[in-house]
Scaffold this motif. Structure first.
Motif, PDB file in Angstrom:
ATOM      1  N   GLY A  45     -32.132  32.706  -0.876  1.00  0.00           N
ATOM      2  CA  GLY A  45     -33.274  32.077  -0.234  1.00  0.00           C
ATOM      3  C   GLY A  45     -34.399  31.697  -1.166  1.00  0.00           C
ATOM      4  N   VAL A  46     -34.688  32.544  -2.144  1.00  0.00           N
ATOM      5  CA  VAL A  46     -35.823  32.276  -3.038  1.00  0.00           C
ATOM      6  C   VAL A  46     -35.675  30.933  -3.750  1.00  0.00           C
ATOM      7  N   PRO A  47     -34.594  30.687  -4.495  1.00  0.00           N
ATOM      8  CA  PRO A  47     -34.495  29.385  -5.164  1.00  0.00           C
ATOM      9  C   PRO A  47     -34.290  28.217  -4.201  1.00  0.00           C
ATOM     10  N   LEU A  48     -33.564  28.450  -3.106  1.00  0.00           N
ATOM     11  CA  LEU A  48     -33.285  27.364  -2.171  1.00  0.00           C
ATOM     12  C   LEU A  48     -34.556  26.865  -1.504  1.00  0.00           C
ATOM     13  N   LEU A  49     -35.344  27.787  -0.942  1.00  0.00           N
ATOM     14  CA  LEU A  49     -36.543  27.384  -0.210  1.00  0.00           C
ATOM     15  C   LEU A  49     -37.589  26.780  -1.142  1.00  0.00           C
ATOM     16  N   HIS A  50     -37.729  27.352  -2.332  1.00  0.00           N
ATOM     17  CA  HIS A  50     -38.717  26.814  -3.270  1.00  0.00           C
ATOM     18  C   HIS A  50     -38.290  25.450  -3.809  1.00  0.00           C
ATOM     19  N   SER A  51     -37.000  25.154  -3.782  1.00  0.00           N
ATOM     20  CA  SER A  51     -36.549  23.845  -4.236  1.00  0.00           C
ATOM     21  C   SER A  51     -36.738  22.771  -3.176  1.00  0.00           C
ATOM     22  N   LEU A  52     -36.771  23.171  -1.918  1.00  0.00           N
ATOM     23  CA  LEU A  52     -36.890  22.209  -0.829  1.00  0.00           C
ATOM     24  C   LEU A  52     -38.326  21.980  -0.381  1.00  0.00           C
ATOM     25  N   TRP A  53     -39.150  23.023  -0.419  1.00  0.00           N
ATOM     26  CA  TRP A  53     -40.546  22.925   0.025  1.00  0.00           C
ATOM     27  C   TRP A  53     -41.475  23.579  -0.993  1.00  0.00           C
ATOM     28  N   HIS A  54     -42.738  23.251  -0.912  1.00  0.00           N
ATOM     29  CA  HIS A  54     -43.746  23.921  -1.730  1.00  0.00           C
ATOM     30  C   HIS A  54     -44.179  25.172  -0.964  1.00  0.00           C
ATOM     31  N   VAL A  55     -43.630  26.305  -1.306  1.00  0.00           N
ATOM     32  CA  VAL A  55     -43.892  27.548  -0.580  1.00  0.00           C
ATOM     33  C   VAL A  55     -44.904  28.386  -1.358  1.00  0.00           C
ATOM     34  N   ASN A  56     -46.042  28.651  -0.722  1.00  0.00           N
ATOM     35  CA  ASN A  56     -47.065  29.507  -1.312  1.00  0.00           C
ATOM     36  C   ASN A  56     -47.054  30.851  -0.599  1.00  0.00           C
ATOM     37  N   VAL A  57     -46.867  31.919  -1.350  1.00  0.00           N
ATOM     38  CA  VAL A  57     -46.815  33.268  -0.793  1.00  0.00           C
ATOM     39  C   VAL A  57     -48.109  33.986  -1.134  1.00  0.00           C
ATOM     40  N   THR A 179     -44.933  25.333   9.210  1.00  0.00           N
ATOM     41  CA  THR A 179     -43.539  25.127   9.608  1.00  0.00           C
ATOM     42  C   THR A 179     -43.400  24.319  10.884  1.00  0.00           C
ATOM     43  N   ALA A 180     -44.468  24.219  11.676  1.00  0.00           N
ATOM     44  CA  ALA A 180     -44.434  23.421  12.903  1.00  0.00           C
ATOM     45  C   ALA A 180     -45.037  22.057  12.605  1.00  0.00           C
ATOM     46  N   ILE A 181     -44.239  21.007  12.791  1.00  0.00           N
ATOM     47  CA  ILE A 181     -44.685  19.647  12.486  1.00  0.00           C
ATOM     48  C   ILE A 181     -44.989  18.919  13.788  1.00  0.00           C
ATOM     49  N   ASN A 182     -46.215  18.431  13.925  1.00  0.00           N
ATOM     50  CA  ASN A 182     -46.596  17.700  15.138  1.00  0.00           C
ATOM     51  C   ASN A 182     -45.728  16.464  15.335  1.00  0.00           C
ATOM     52  N   GLY A 183     -45.285  16.257  16.558  1.00  0.00           N
ATOM     53  CA  GLY A 183     -44.492  15.087  16.872  1.00  0.00           C
ATOM     54  C   GLY A 183     -43.012  15.263  16.646  1.00  0.00           C
ATOM     55  N   ARG A 184     -42.608  16.386  16.100  1.00  0.00           N
ATOM     56  CA  ARG A 184     -41.187  16.632  15.874  1.00  0.00           C
ATOM     57  C   ARG A 184     -40.620  17.502  16.999  1.00  0.00           C
ATOM     58  N   THR A 185     -39.300  17.465  17.157  1.00  0.00           N
ATOM     59  CA  THR A 185     -38.665  18.357  18.128  1.00  0.00           C
ATOM     60  C   THR A 185     -38.712  19.776  17.604  1.00  0.00           C
ATOM     61  N   VAL A 186     -38.543  20.755  18.508  1.00  0.00           N
ATOM     62  CA  VAL A 186     -38.699  22.147  18.113  1.00  0.00           C
ATOM     63  C   VAL A 186     -37.689  22.565  17.068  1.00  0.00           C
ATOM     64  N   GLY A 187     -36.549  21.886  17.007  1.00  0.00           N
ATOM     65  CA  GLY A 187     -35.537  22.278  16.046  1.00  0.00           C
ATOM     66  C   GLY A 187     -35.674  21.605  14.697  1.00  0.00           C
ATOM     67  N   SER A 188     -36.661  20.729  14.531  1.00  0.00           N
ATOM     68  CA  SER A 188     -36.788  19.977  13.293  1.00  0.00           C
ATOM     69  C   SER A 188     -37.358  20.840  12.181  1.00  0.00           C
ATOM     70  N   LEU A 189     -36.978  20.488  10.963  1.00  0.00           N
ATOM     71  CA  LEU A 189     -37.503  21.151   9.786  1.00  0.00           C
ATOM     72  C   LEU A 189     -38.657  20.334   9.214  1.00  0.00           C
ATOM     73  N   PRO A 190     -39.605  20.984   8.547  1.00  0.00           N
ATOM     74  CA  PRO A 190     -40.655  20.220   7.859  1.00  0.00           C
ATOM     75  C   PRO A 190     -40.036  19.285   6.824  1.00  0.00           C
ATOM     76  N   ALA A 191     -40.685  18.176   6.558  1.00  0.00           N
ATOM     77  CA  ALA A 191     -40.179  17.224   5.572  1.00  0.00           C
ATOM     78  C   ALA A 191     -40.090  17.886   4.199  1.00  0.00           C
ATOM     79  N   PRO A 192     -39.133  17.486   3.382  1.00  0.00           N
ATOM     80  CA  PRO A 192     -39.031  18.050   2.034  1.00  0.00           C
ATOM     81  C   PRO A 192     -40.351  17.932   1.282  1.00  0.00           C
ATOM     82  N   ARG A 193     -40.655  18.975   0.501  1.00  0.00           N
ATOM     83  CA  ARG A 193     -41.860  19.093  -0.325  1.00  0.00           C
ATOM     84  C   ARG A 193     -43.123  19.326   0.481  1.00  0.00           C
TER      85      ARG A 193
END
Length: 255
Positions: A45-57, A179-193
């Protein structure tokens, strides 16, 4: 995380099926979640999620480095669970609705140490697996709201309080933001980056939660602890929004 249909006097009560209730769909699962699998989920998860989105912990040091811990996250988007499991400082066994364990994804989630739970009926197997995780000094992840909401903890189910009281494990609030994007369906993922924030709060101990609940019966004590947790979790989400500037962003979008 609707673990408790009725608050119990005895630990066995939460998984009693109400009379006349239809049988729950069965999901094949191991007796105990795999610790190695959860560690693998973390490594992937660590490399995968950080490669797809800008994740700040933020506040990762608030998660105790050892011993049983319960991570209680708000739930606004489909990515919340994978985000917590993927970038948590420690491997996490998350309670996941059993509807997700279908097709090839089911065996994968089980292999990665995640716990299926029937949200519609008391689930003995899920409760036992969760308590076994905590007894083994592992990390249990839960969504106390039970399903995706606005994420402000306006209400929580009693399962979180039950696990805290039964195990003595501290509860660490976790705010998932972005993680919740306005206008998207509940199952949608945030856009890359997309910029995502994961904010860990100060652990809440059972000693703190039990204050003011002395002398209460078990049902009343769980209810009192549940309300204390709801207040603490809601306050943490608001602090997390201020810390990350999310409140200002929401204000600007509505102007």
């Amino acid at each position: 995380m609707k673990v408790l249909r009725e608050l119990p006097h005895r630990p066995a009560a939460p998984w009693r099926r109400p009379p006349g209730a239809p049988p729950a769909r069965r999901v094949l699962r191991p007796a105990a979640p795999s610790a190695r699998g959860a560690a693998n989920a973390h490594r992937i998860g660590v490399p995968l999620l950080h490669s797809l989105w800008h994740v700040n912990v933020h506040g990762a040091a608030n998660v105790p480095q050892s011993g049983a811990v319960i991570l209680a996250g708000n739930h606004t988007g489909f990515l919340d669970g994978p985000l917590i499991v993927g970038v948590s400082p420690r491997p996490v066994h998350f309670l996941v609705k059993q509807e997700v364990f279908v097709g090839p994804l089911g065996p994968i989630l089980l292999h990665l140490g995640q716990i299926p739970i029937d949200r519609k009926h008391p689930d003995r197997s899920a409760i036992q697996a969760a308590l076994a995780t905590l007894k083994a000094d592992g990390v249990l992840g839960v969504f106390p709201e039970g399903t995706r909401t606005s994420g402000d903890f306006e209400s929580v189910h009693n399962g979180l309080a039950y696990f805290a009281l039964s195990s003595g494990a501290p509860v660490v609030p976790v705010a998932c933001l972005g993680t919740a994007i306005n206008g998207r369906t509940v199952g949608s993922l945030p856009a890359p980056r997309t910029h995502l924030d994961l904010v860990y709060g100060t652990p809440v101990t059972l000693a703190e939660l039990a204050q003011g609940a002395e002398g209460l019966g078990r049902r009343q004590k769980i209810a009192a602890i549940s309300e204390q947790l709801r207040v603490r979790l809601a306050a943490h989400v608001q602090k997390a929004k201020l810390l990350t500037g999310r409140d200002a962003q929401q204000y600007q979008r509505h102007q």
